[in-house]
Design an enzyme around this catalytic site. Structure first.
Site, PDB file in Angstrom:
ATOM      1  N   ILE A 100      33.290  34.500  52.734  1.00 36.31           N
ATOM      2  CA  ILE A 100      32.521  34.447  51.488  1.00 36.31           C
ATOM      3  C   ILE A 100      31.068  34.204  51.857  1.00 36.31           C
ATOM      4  O   ILE A 100      30.761  33.320  52.668  1.00 36.31           O
ATOM      5  CB  ILE A 100      33.062  33.328  50.569  1.00 36.31           C
ATOM      6  CG1 ILE A 100      34.463  33.721  50.093  1.00 36.31           C
ATOM      7  CG2 ILE A 100      32.126  33.092  49.402  1.00 36.31           C
ATOM      8  CD1 ILE A 100      35.168  32.639  49.299  1.00 36.31           C
ATOM      9  N   HIS A 117      37.229  46.706  48.932  1.00 36.14           N
ATOM     10  CA  HIS A 117      38.239  45.733  48.526  1.00 36.14           C
ATOM     11  C   HIS A 117      39.522  46.481  48.172  1.00 36.14           C
ATOM     12  O   HIS A 117      39.479  47.448  47.401  1.00 36.14           O
ATOM     13  CB  HIS A 117      37.737  44.916  47.323  1.00 36.14           C
ATOM     14  CG  HIS A 117      38.730  43.890  46.884  1.00 36.14           C
ATOM     15  ND1 HIS A 117      38.949  42.728  47.598  1.00 36.14           N
ATOM     16  CD2 HIS A 117      39.585  43.857  45.834  1.00 36.14           C
ATOM     17  CE1 HIS A 117      39.890  42.022  47.001  1.00 36.14           C
ATOM     18  NE2 HIS A 117      40.296  42.687  45.932  1.00 36.14           N
TER      19      HIS A 117
END
Ligand code: GAR
Length: 199
Positions: A100, A117
């Site tokens: 992240i 993704h």
């Protein structure tokens, strides 16, 4: 020359698909672009060898060596920007990069940072996307290429591909079917962005 830096954490099959396409389609001449470097946050990432074998510069910025997310991201920015004479590459491509990122990092590369993704966003941000799609009884699954914002797995959708969920699918069989589509749409999306003015 427009420099592309790819960030990985593991196998790097999406990175390899981009590198292969760049060679096959001669991005250097056609787009004035090249994959300048592949950087991993994991020293053991298999994709590092693949990239080195393709003659691409590699680097490791091991997140475990930094006391905070901010310190890691600062070191990562430095490693990325070192691969462009102007101080910032045209495009930073997250390809199975499992960290992240801080808002500062995202802001630094605003408009130049993209991710892939393995779900049809906005469905299933986060982890275990294939198992979650199976658990929900989805009839379609897929993959999304999107711009990166400070919010995880959000941001403008640039490309998507869907695949059927078949009877008897497991998370692994579904992931493999989705991955074949990832390898098609990610190089295509990168090439398209490299033709836009910001790059
Ligand atoms: C890919 O399926 C990619 O979509 C996914 O990790 C895999 C990496 O494979 N990314 C994410 O889950 C990011 N949230 P690769 O290393 O072989 O390209």
């Amino acid at each position: 020359m427009k420099n592309v830096v790819i960030l990985i954490s593991g196998t790097g099959s999406n990175m390899a698909a981009i590198v292969r396409t760049a060679q096959q389609q001669n991005w250097a001449t056609r787009l004035g672009a090249r994959v300048a470097a592949v950087i991993s946050n994991r020293p053991g990432a298999g994709g590092l060898r693949t990239a080195a074998d393709a003659g691409i510069a590699t680097a490791v910025v091991d997140h475990k060596a930094y006391p905070s997310r901010e310190a890691f991201d600062a070191a990562l920015m430095q490693a990325i920007d070192a691969h462009d004479p102007a101080g910032q590459p045209a495009l930073v491509v997250l390809a199975g990069f499992m960290r992240i990122l801080t808002p500062d990092f995202v802001a630094h590369y605003e408009g130049r940072l993209i991710n892939i993704h393995p779900s049809l966003l906005p469905a299933f941000p986060g982890l275990h996307t294939h198992q979650r799609a199976l658990d929900e009884g989805c009839k379609l699954a897929g993959v999304t290429v999107h711009r990166v914002t400070a919010e995880l797995d959000h941001g403008q959708i640039l490309a998507q591909a869907a695949v059927p969920v078949l009877p008897g699918d497991t998370a692994d069989t579904l992931a493999a079917r989705v991955l074949t589509q990832e390898h098609l749409i990610y190089p295509r999306a990168v090439a398209q962005l490299l033709q836009e003015p910001i790059c």
